[in-house]
Scaffold this motif. Structure first.
Motif, PDB file in Angstrom:
ATOM      1  N   UNK A 392       0.837  -1.202   0.000  1.00  0.00           N
ATOM      2  CA  UNK A 392       0.000   0.000   0.000  1.00  0.00           C
ATOM      3  C   UNK A 392       0.874   1.255   0.000  1.00  0.00           C
ATOM      4  N   UNK A 393       1.933   1.213   0.813  1.00  0.00           N
ATOM      5  CA  UNK A 393       2.825   2.374   0.861  1.00  0.00           C
ATOM      6  C   UNK A 393       3.530   2.576  -0.473  1.00  0.00           C
ATOM      7  N   UNK A 394       3.904   1.465  -1.110  1.00  0.00           N
ATOM      8  CA  UNK A 394       4.528   1.578  -2.425  1.00  0.00           C
ATOM      9  C   UNK A 394       3.576   2.186  -3.435  1.00  0.00           C
ATOM     10  N   UNK A 395       2.322   1.727  -3.427  1.00  0.00           N
ATOM     11  CA  UNK A 395       1.334   2.249  -4.371  1.00  0.00           C
ATOM     12  C   UNK A 395       1.072   3.730  -4.121  1.00  0.00           C
ATOM     13  N   UNK A 396       0.999   4.082  -2.828  1.00  0.00           N
ATOM     14  CA  UNK A 396       0.752   5.488  -2.518  1.00  0.00           C
ATOM     15  C   UNK A 396       1.923   6.357  -2.929  1.00  0.00           C
ATOM     16  N   UNK A 397       3.147   5.836  -2.706  1.00  0.00           N
ATOM     17  CA  UNK A 397       4.327   6.610  -3.133  1.00  0.00           C
ATOM     18  C   UNK A 397       4.342   6.759  -4.636  1.00  0.00           C
ATOM     19  N   UNK A 398       3.975   5.671  -5.350  1.00  0.00           N
ATOM     20  CA  UNK A 398       3.913   5.737  -6.801  1.00  0.00           C
ATOM     21  C   UNK A 398       2.843   6.727  -7.252  1.00  0.00           C
ATOM     22  N   UNK A 433      -8.212  32.521 -19.366  1.00  0.00           N
ATOM     23  CA  UNK A 433      -9.052  31.421 -18.880  1.00  0.00           C
ATOM     24  C   UNK A 433      -8.249  30.135 -18.700  1.00  0.00           C
ATOM     25  N   UNK A 434      -7.386  29.849 -19.663  1.00  0.00           N
ATOM     26  CA  UNK A 434      -6.599  28.633 -19.569  1.00  0.00           C
ATOM     27  C   UNK A 434      -5.629  28.691 -18.397  1.00  0.00           C
ATOM     28  N   UNK A 435      -4.998  29.849 -18.237  1.00  0.00           N
ATOM     29  CA  UNK A 435      -4.060  29.984 -17.127  1.00  0.00           C
ATOM     30  C   UNK A 435      -4.810  29.865 -15.806  1.00  0.00           C
ATOM     31  N   UNK A 436      -6.009  30.440 -15.756  1.00  0.00           N
ATOM     32  CA  UNK A 436      -6.804  30.347 -14.514  1.00  0.00           C
ATOM     33  C   UNK A 436      -7.194  28.909 -14.209  1.00  0.00           C
ATOM     34  N   UNK A 437      -7.674  28.183 -15.227  1.00  0.00           N
ATOM     35  CA  UNK A 437      -8.073  26.787 -15.007  1.00  0.00           C
ATOM     36  C   UNK A 437      -6.886  25.918 -14.618  1.00  0.00           C
ATOM     37  N   UNK A 438      -5.722  26.204 -15.293  1.00  0.00           N
ATOM     38  CA  UNK A 438      -4.545  25.413 -14.960  1.00  0.00           C
ATOM     39  C   UNK A 438      -4.097  25.682 -13.530  1.00  0.00           C
ATOM     40  N   UNK A 439      -4.261  26.878 -13.112  1.00  0.00           N
ATOM     41  CA  UNK A 439      -3.892  27.219 -11.738  1.00  0.00           C
ATOM     42  C   UNK A 439      -4.777  26.505 -10.729  1.00  0.00           C
ATOM     43  N   UNK A 440      -6.059  26.422 -11.030  1.00  0.00           N
ATOM     44  CA  UNK A 440      -6.969  25.713 -10.116  1.00  0.00           C
ATOM     45  C   UNK A 440      -6.659  24.218 -10.059  1.00  0.00           C
ATOM     46  N   UNK A 441      -6.273  23.685 -11.218  1.00  0.00           N
ATOM     47  CA  UNK A 441      -5.887  22.293 -11.220  1.00  0.00           C
ATOM     48  C   UNK A 441      -4.652  22.059 -10.349  1.00  0.00           C
ATOM     49  N   UNK A 442      -3.675  22.933 -10.517  1.00  0.00           N
ATOM     50  CA  UNK A 442      -2.467  22.819  -9.708  1.00  0.00           C
ATOM     51  C   UNK A 442      -2.800  22.966  -8.235  1.00  0.00           C
ATOM     52  N   UNK A 443      -3.699  23.891  -7.930  1.00  0.00           N
ATOM     53  CA  UNK A 443      -4.076  24.119  -6.538  1.00  0.00           C
ATOM     54  C   UNK A 443      -4.790  22.877  -5.980  1.00  0.00           C
ATOM     55  N   UNK A 444      -5.694  22.253  -6.772  1.00  0.00           N
ATOM     56  CA  UNK A 444      -6.444  21.066  -6.333  1.00  0.00           C
ATOM     57  C   UNK A 444      -5.495  19.891  -6.065  1.00  0.00           C
ATOM     58  N   UNK A 445      -4.463  19.793  -6.938  1.00  0.00           N
ATOM     59  CA  UNK A 445      -3.517  18.696  -6.787  1.00  0.00           C
ATOM     60  C   UNK A 445      -2.613  18.893  -5.577  1.00  0.00           C
ATOM     61  N   UNK A 446      -2.251  20.105  -5.315  1.00  0.00           N
ATOM     62  CA  UNK A 446      -1.267  20.346  -4.256  1.00  0.00           C
ATOM     63  C   UNK A 446      -1.894  20.436  -2.880  1.00  0.00           C
ATOM     64  N   UNK A 447      -3.107  20.997  -2.780  1.00  0.00           N
ATOM     65  CA  UNK A 447      -3.694  21.228  -1.466  1.00  0.00           C
ATOM     66  C   UNK A 447      -4.396  19.985  -0.906  1.00  0.00           C
ATOM     67  N   UNK A 448      -4.982  19.206  -1.733  1.00  0.00           N
ATOM     68  CA  UNK A 448      -5.728  18.039  -1.249  1.00  0.00           C
ATOM     69  C   UNK A 448      -4.818  16.810  -1.273  1.00  0.00           C
ATOM     70  N   UNK A 449      -4.262  16.532  -0.119  1.00  0.00           N
ATOM     71  CA  UNK A 449      -3.308  15.429   0.001  1.00  0.00           C
ATOM     72  C   UNK A 449      -3.962  14.127   0.471  1.00  0.00           C
ATOM     73  N   UNK A 450      -5.285  14.107   0.570  1.00  0.00           N
ATOM     74  CA  UNK A 450      -5.969  12.888   1.009  1.00  0.00           C
ATOM     75  C   UNK A 450      -6.093  11.887  -0.137  1.00  0.00           C
ATOM     76  N   UNK A 451      -6.301  10.603   0.232  1.00  0.00           N
ATOM     77  CA  UNK A 451      -6.502   9.564  -0.773  1.00  0.00           C
ATOM     78  C   UNK A 451      -7.928   9.558  -1.305  1.00  0.00           C
ATOM     79  N   UNK A 452      -8.888   9.947  -0.458  1.00  0.00           N
ATOM     80  CA  UNK A 452     -10.298   9.862  -0.842  1.00  0.00           C
ATOM     81  C   UNK A 452     -10.903  11.258  -0.875  1.00  0.00           C
ATOM     82  N   UNK A 570      -6.688  -2.422  -4.609  1.00  0.00           N
ATOM     83  CA  UNK A 570      -5.858  -2.357  -3.408  1.00  0.00           C
ATOM     84  C   UNK A 570      -6.654  -1.817  -2.229  1.00  0.00           C
ATOM     85  N   UNK A 571      -7.471  -0.798  -2.467  1.00  0.00           N
ATOM     86  CA  UNK A 571      -8.173  -0.131  -1.378  1.00  0.00           C
ATOM     87  C   UNK A 571      -9.538  -0.750  -1.069  1.00  0.00           C
TER      88      UNK A 571
END
Length: 602
Positions: A392-398, A433-452, A570-571
């Motif tokens: 599980x730890x390997x999969x999460x690290x991957x 618009x594209x830069x704004x959407x890309x920024x939100x995507x980056x923000x969603x990926x970086x801030x939400x560190x949960x699995x679910x 796995x989950x």
């Protein structure tokens, strides 16, 4: 699994199980030979008992024949003694039968007295002796003898026969004393065995006539007062092969072969068939009388008695034998019960249930085996837990590494599009618009560190992703979402839908491309369908991908179909994952199957 466990348990319950083998061993090695020996014993015992009964009966019959022959000898001896006494007392003198003469009466009393001595000494009180001359005059030991009827006595059958034999004994097997002659006080009107023998003195001018000796039939044949047993007949066999009872009534007529066989006594058991009945036959000859004594015991009665005794013995034996077998089988079942419990536990362990334990009782080898099994299962459960956690730890690290990358090709293409539009477009609206959407995507990926995340959050992320794809493909790619409000708060793995939609865009190979996302909950699981109108895949490719999804160790790269399916398994377990199908309208449909949950996990 239950089906596999039932199959294993069923096989153990078959003829291959140790319990069945032990029971079969007891039945074949102990029970069956014992029953065979018992059957042989009772079968042999019938013949042995028949032979013993025959030998005992033969001994009794021969003893009876010897007694009868001895009685006959004493009767003959009485005639010779009386003849000798008459010769000594009277010699050649003519005997005077005149009952009115005192001298004659004295001689008659003297003769009666001597005959009484002979009767008492040799024959017994129930017998009688008589002296008859050629003219029918009689002197006898009979009490109250009718002397007036003496003239008629010469008409008796034994008189003529006895005279004709000239000194040889004549036997009248059954003689009933006529009422006009008299009777004995001890045996009135009874049947007698009568012996008559003629004699005469050489110097005498007068034929003295006959000596008669008679003994009651029952006394002659030695019949006890209580009679013979119900199943036994004592018969007399004459020279003509006819069987009579002791009172002279004809019972059976034998064939010459049967008559000849009956006259030869011996140790070989003989059976005689008369009509529908079969008899156990014993015979012995009586030389003095010239006949044979035959004992007949009906085999039906004998067999009934034997069967009754044998049935009781068999019933008693089977009772104890059956109880013994039941006790042995019960002990075997008790001894093998821990083994079956161990087999069931092993089946559950084989199905993935490591919480099972074997109850350990006692200190024997089976208890020791169960104790070691429990320790092994505990160690195996701990080992599997460590392996699963490590995996599980390997999969999460991957996954974290992939999440950090967010598909370099996508970022590269997006940045190229931004650059191109910045160069060619006279307005900066799309670029913004594209830069704004890309920024939100980056923000969603970086801030939400949960699995679910919730299904609602996963769809919001997908909407940001599609806003960029719409700009890139000039609105030729559309996504329609139709998810019930009640399912939006359900828990899903983060980055589950975006890789599947991206897979449809890349492999759809068709513009305009329409993607439809639907969700339903028919039971304990949520089914999320991602369906596109692309070119789809061939049946062979579909089977190949489905086969890869079933394998546990397929090497994957990126976060495509196989990676998403592996993360779900796995989950959530092997019962969840991805299923591919080809809709009738064309394209490809990907169905995600996950449990229905609402709580978020870290």
């Amino acid at each position: 699994m239950p089906g596999e466990e039932a199959a294993i348990t069923g096989s153990w319950r078959g003829l291959r199980s140790i319990r069945s083998k032990l029971i079969a061993t007891v039945l074949i090695v102990i029970a069956l030979p014992t029953l065979i020996v018992l059957y042989d014993y009772f079968t042999t015992s019938v013949r042995v008992v028949e032979q013993e009964v025959y030998a005992a009966n033969q001994s009794l019959v021969e003893q009876a024949a010897m007694t009868i022959n001895d009685t006959a000898k004493r009767m003959i001896q009485a005639t010779y003694l009386l003849e000798a006494d008459m010769a000594q007392s009277f010699g050649s003198n003519t005997f005077n039968w005149d009952y009115g003469n005192a001298e004659a009466m004295g001689a008659i009393f003297q003769i009666q007295k001597k005959m009484g001595y002979l009767k008492d000494i040799l024959l017994g009180n129930s017998a009688f002796i008589g002296l008859v001359d050629a003219e029918g005059s009689v002197v006898t030991t009979l009490n109250n003898f009718n002397r007036g009827a003496t003239g008629t006595i010469i008409r008796e059958p034994w008189f003529t026969a006895g005279m004709e034999l000239k000194g040889y004994p004549y036997w009248e097997r059954v003689y009933r004393l006529p009422a006009n002659l008299g009777y004995t006080e001890n045996a009135p009107d009874k049947e007698f065995i009568l012996l008559s023998r003629s004699f005469a003195f050489e110097s005498s001018i007068r034929n003295w006539g006959l000596v008669i000796v008679a003994i009651p039939v029952s006394q002659f044949y030695g019949i006890p007062s209580k009679g013979l047993p119900d199943n036994t007949q004592l018969l007399v066999l004459d020279k003509g092969g006819t069987l009579y009872d002791i009172y002279g009534k004809e019972q059976y007529s034998l064939t010459p072969e049967q008559a000849e066989d009956s006259r030869h006594s011996g140790s070989v058991m003989r059976k005689l068939t008369l009509g529908k009945e079969t008899y156990l036959m014993n015979a012995a000859s009586v030389p003095q009388v010239g006949l044979s004594i035959v004992s007949l015991q009906r085999m039906g009665d004998f067999s009934a008695q034997l069967d009754n005794s044998r049935t009781k013995s068999i019933a008693l034996f089977l009772l104890f034998f059956g109880v013994g077998i039941i006790i042995v089988i019960y002990i075997l079942l008790r001894l093998t019960k821990p083994l079956y419990a161990l087999v069931r536990s092993m089946s559950r362990v084989g199905s993935g249930n490591f919480s099972t334990k074997v109850e350990v009782r006692g200190k024997d080898e089976i208890a020791l085996l169960g104790s070691h099994f429990n320790k092994m299962v505990a160690q195996l459960e701990e080992l599997i837990h460590h392996v699963a956690e490590e995996q599980r730890q390997k999969e999460e690290a991957h996954f974290q590494a992939l999440q950090a990358q967010i598909n370099p090709h996508f970022l590269f293409n997006t940045l190229n599009s931004i650059k191109l539009m910045a160069m060619l477009s006279g307005t900066n609206r799309n670029v913004s618009d594209m830069i704004t959407a890309l920024g939100k995507l980056m923000e969603f990926s970086m801030k939400q560190n949960t699995l679910f995340v919730t299904l609602r959050q996963e769809l919001e992320y997908l909407e940001l992703y599609m806003s960029l794809q719409k700009i890139r493909y000039h609105d030729d790619v559309t996504v329609a979402v139709q998810v019930p409000e009640a399912l939006l708060d359900c828990t899903v793995l983060k980055f589950t839908l975006q890789p599947l939609v991206e897979n449809s865009i890349i492999h759809g190979s068709k513009l305009p491309l329409h993607i439809r996302i639907e969700a339903e909950c028919p039971g304990q699981y949520i089914l999320i369908h991602i369906r596109d109108n692309g070119k789809g895949v061939s049946e062979e490719t579909l089977r190949m991908i489905a086969n890869q999804l079933q394998q546990d160790h397929v090497k994957t790269s990126g976060i495509g179909l196989l990676n998403v399916d592996r993360r779900i398994k796995i989950h959530f377990g092997q019962q969840c994952g991805i299923l591919l199908s080809r809709p009738e309208a064309g394209g490809l449909q990907v169905t995600v199957r996950i449990p229905y949950r609402k709580e978020l996990e870290g």
